[in-house]
Design a protein around this motif. Sequence first.
Motif, PDB file in Angstrom:
ATOM      1  N   ASP A   9       0.687  -1.230   0.069  1.00  0.00           N
ATOM      2  CA  ASP A   9       0.126   0.207  -0.052  1.00  0.00           C
ATOM      3  C   ASP A   9       0.883   1.299   0.170  1.00  0.00           C
ATOM      4  O   ASP A   9       0.452   2.135  -0.733  1.00  0.00           O
ATOM      5  CB  ASP A   9      -0.858   0.103   1.161  1.00  0.00           C
ATOM      6  CG  ASP A   9      -1.961  -0.996   1.209  1.00  0.00           C
ATOM      7  OD1 ASP A   9      -2.259  -1.380  -0.068  1.00  0.00           O
ATOM      8  OD2 ASP A   9      -2.844  -1.512   1.945  1.00  0.00           O
ATOM      9  N   SER A  10       1.672   1.277   0.863  1.00  0.00           N
ATOM     10  CA  SER A  10       2.726   2.589   0.862  1.00  0.00           C
ATOM     11  C   SER A  10       3.644   2.613  -0.252  1.00  0.00           C
ATOM     12  O   SER A  10       3.896   3.818  -0.774  1.00  0.00           O
ATOM     13  CB  SER A  10       3.619   2.461   2.150  1.00  0.00           C
ATOM     14  OG  SER A  10       4.652   1.313   2.025  1.00  0.00           O
ATOM     15  N   ALA A  11       3.885   1.602  -1.098  1.00  0.00           N
ATOM     16  CA  ALA A  11       4.637   1.571  -2.348  1.00  0.00           C
ATOM     17  C   ALA A  11       4.137   2.328  -3.128  1.00  0.00           C
ATOM     18  O   ALA A  11       4.762   2.758  -4.221  1.00  0.00           O
ATOM     19  CB  ALA A  11       5.173   0.251  -2.547  1.00  0.00           C
ATOM     20  N   PRO A  50       3.005   9.430   5.686  1.00  0.00           N
ATOM     21  CA  PRO A  50       3.050  10.121   6.938  1.00  0.00           C
ATOM     22  C   PRO A  50       4.164   9.395   7.777  1.00  0.00           C
ATOM     23  O   PRO A  50       4.298   8.064   7.535  1.00  0.00           O
ATOM     24  CB  PRO A  50       1.778  10.143   7.754  1.00  0.00           C
ATOM     25  CG  PRO A  50       0.899   9.552   6.611  1.00  0.00           C
ATOM     26  CD  PRO A  50       1.815   9.045   5.415  1.00  0.00           C
ATOM     27  N   LEU A  51       4.871  10.191   8.526  1.00  0.00           N
ATOM     28  CA  LEU A  51       5.827   9.782   9.345  1.00  0.00           C
ATOM     29  C   LEU A  51       5.671   8.563  10.570  1.00  0.00           C
ATOM     30  O   LEU A  51       6.224   7.630  10.498  1.00  0.00           O
ATOM     31  CB  LEU A  51       6.949  10.864  10.137  1.00  0.00           C
ATOM     32  CG  LEU A  51       7.998  10.305  11.003  1.00  0.00           C
ATOM     33  CD1 LEU A  51       9.040   9.453  10.086  1.00  0.00           C
ATOM     34  CD2 LEU A  51       8.695  11.442  11.666  1.00  0.00           C
ATOM     35  N   SER A  76       8.377   7.175   0.760  1.00  0.00           N
ATOM     36  CA  SER A  76       7.654   5.992   1.049  1.00  0.00           C
ATOM     37  C   SER A  76       9.163   4.910   0.473  1.00  0.00           C
ATOM     38  O   SER A  76       9.794   5.199  -0.531  1.00  0.00           O
ATOM     39  CB  SER A  76       6.568   5.416   0.392  1.00  0.00           C
ATOM     40  OG  SER A  76       6.677   5.495  -1.216  1.00  0.00           O
ATOM     41  N   MET A  77       9.325   3.953   1.182  1.00  0.00           N
ATOM     42  CA  MET A  77      10.101   2.903   0.963  1.00  0.00           C
ATOM     43  C   MET A  77      11.600   3.277   0.732  1.00  0.00           C
ATOM     44  O   MET A  77      12.635   2.924   0.239  1.00  0.00           O
ATOM     45  CB  MET A  77       9.919   2.088  -0.205  1.00  0.00           C
ATOM     46  CG  MET A  77       8.361   1.482  -0.423  1.00  0.00           C
ATOM     47  SD  MET A  77       8.318   0.178   0.527  1.00  0.00           S
ATOM     48  CE  MET A  77       9.726  -1.075   0.192  1.00  0.00           C
ATOM     49  N   LEU A  78      11.951   4.380   1.599  1.00  0.00           N
ATOM     50  CA  LEU A  78      13.255   4.975   1.660  1.00  0.00           C
ATOM     51  C   LEU A  78      14.151   4.552   2.827  1.00  0.00           C
ATOM     52  O   LEU A  78      15.305   4.034   2.585  1.00  0.00           O
ATOM     53  CB  LEU A  78      13.146   6.728   1.822  1.00  0.00           C
ATOM     54  CG  LEU A  78      14.790   7.166   1.821  1.00  0.00           C
ATOM     55  CD1 LEU A  78      15.276   7.070   0.719  1.00  0.00           C
ATOM     56  CD2 LEU A  78      14.197   8.615   2.345  1.00  0.00           C
ATOM     57  N   ASN A 102      18.932   0.630  -6.115  1.00  0.00           N
ATOM     58  CA  ASN A 102      17.837   1.221  -6.306  1.00  0.00           C
ATOM     59  C   ASN A 102      17.346   2.225  -5.490  1.00  0.00           C
ATOM     60  O   ASN A 102      16.745   3.231  -5.818  1.00  0.00           O
ATOM     61  CB  ASN A 102      16.372   0.142  -6.366  1.00  0.00           C
ATOM     62  CG  ASN A 102      16.735  -1.185  -7.381  1.00  0.00           C
ATOM     63  OD1 ASN A 102      17.446  -0.819  -8.421  1.00  0.00           O
ATOM     64  ND2 ASN A 102      16.231  -2.219  -6.985  1.00  0.00           N
ATOM     65  N   VAL A 103      17.771   2.268  -4.236  1.00  0.00           N
ATOM     66  CA  VAL A 103      17.274   3.271  -3.196  1.00  0.00           C
ATOM     67  C   VAL A 103      18.075   4.630  -3.510  1.00  0.00           C
ATOM     68  O   VAL A 103      17.423   5.848  -3.762  1.00  0.00           O
ATOM     69  CB  VAL A 103      17.686   2.936  -1.851  1.00  0.00           C
ATOM     70  CG1 VAL A 103      17.703   4.376  -1.046  1.00  0.00           C
ATOM     71  CG2 VAL A 103      16.883   1.927  -1.265  1.00  0.00           C
TER      72      VAL A 103
END
Length: 172
Positions: free
Chosen positions: A10-12, A18-19, A60-62, A125-126
């Motif tokens: 979902d977050s991806a 949000p933090l 997201s995803m960081l 990728n990051v």
Amino acid sequence: FASLMRKYLDSASERFIPLNTEINLLDEYTQLEMMRCRNQFYVDIQVDKNIAVEHETVPSMLLQPFVENAILHGLQLRKDRKGLLTIHFIKKEDILICQIIDNGIGRKNAKNLNNKTHKSRGMKNVFDRIETLKANDLCEISVDVEDYQMNDPIHPGTKILIKIKNISDEAV
């Protein structure tokens, strides 16, 4: 595990989250990793009191790949059950700082143990994603990685400092 995977999927799909969502994801992820590693390490997530976690956003995803690296390449390789992963969120003016500190075996020791045929793509990728965010003027992100306790040759650990600044209103 299934719940965590659903939340990450979902977050991806979002550029920024949000933090407080990110903190919950990191907490669930690290709890699973602690179980998988049979409590070889412990996790301490700290958030400064001046941060409104429900209003602060992060890409997201960081952060998860940095936490994953700390666990896989540092902490899980400790066998004394004294591993510690600290994730600390700090706000200084308009900069959100995330410190990820572990007392694992360190980068040099991990590199000496690393499988020479394995090619890691996760961090590439990051960093590609960070460059894309910066190139599109969505935010400024800097990442500094250093050895943490250089006087401890067995468990020098690693300190990662991620600074996030100027998240544009268009990004959120």
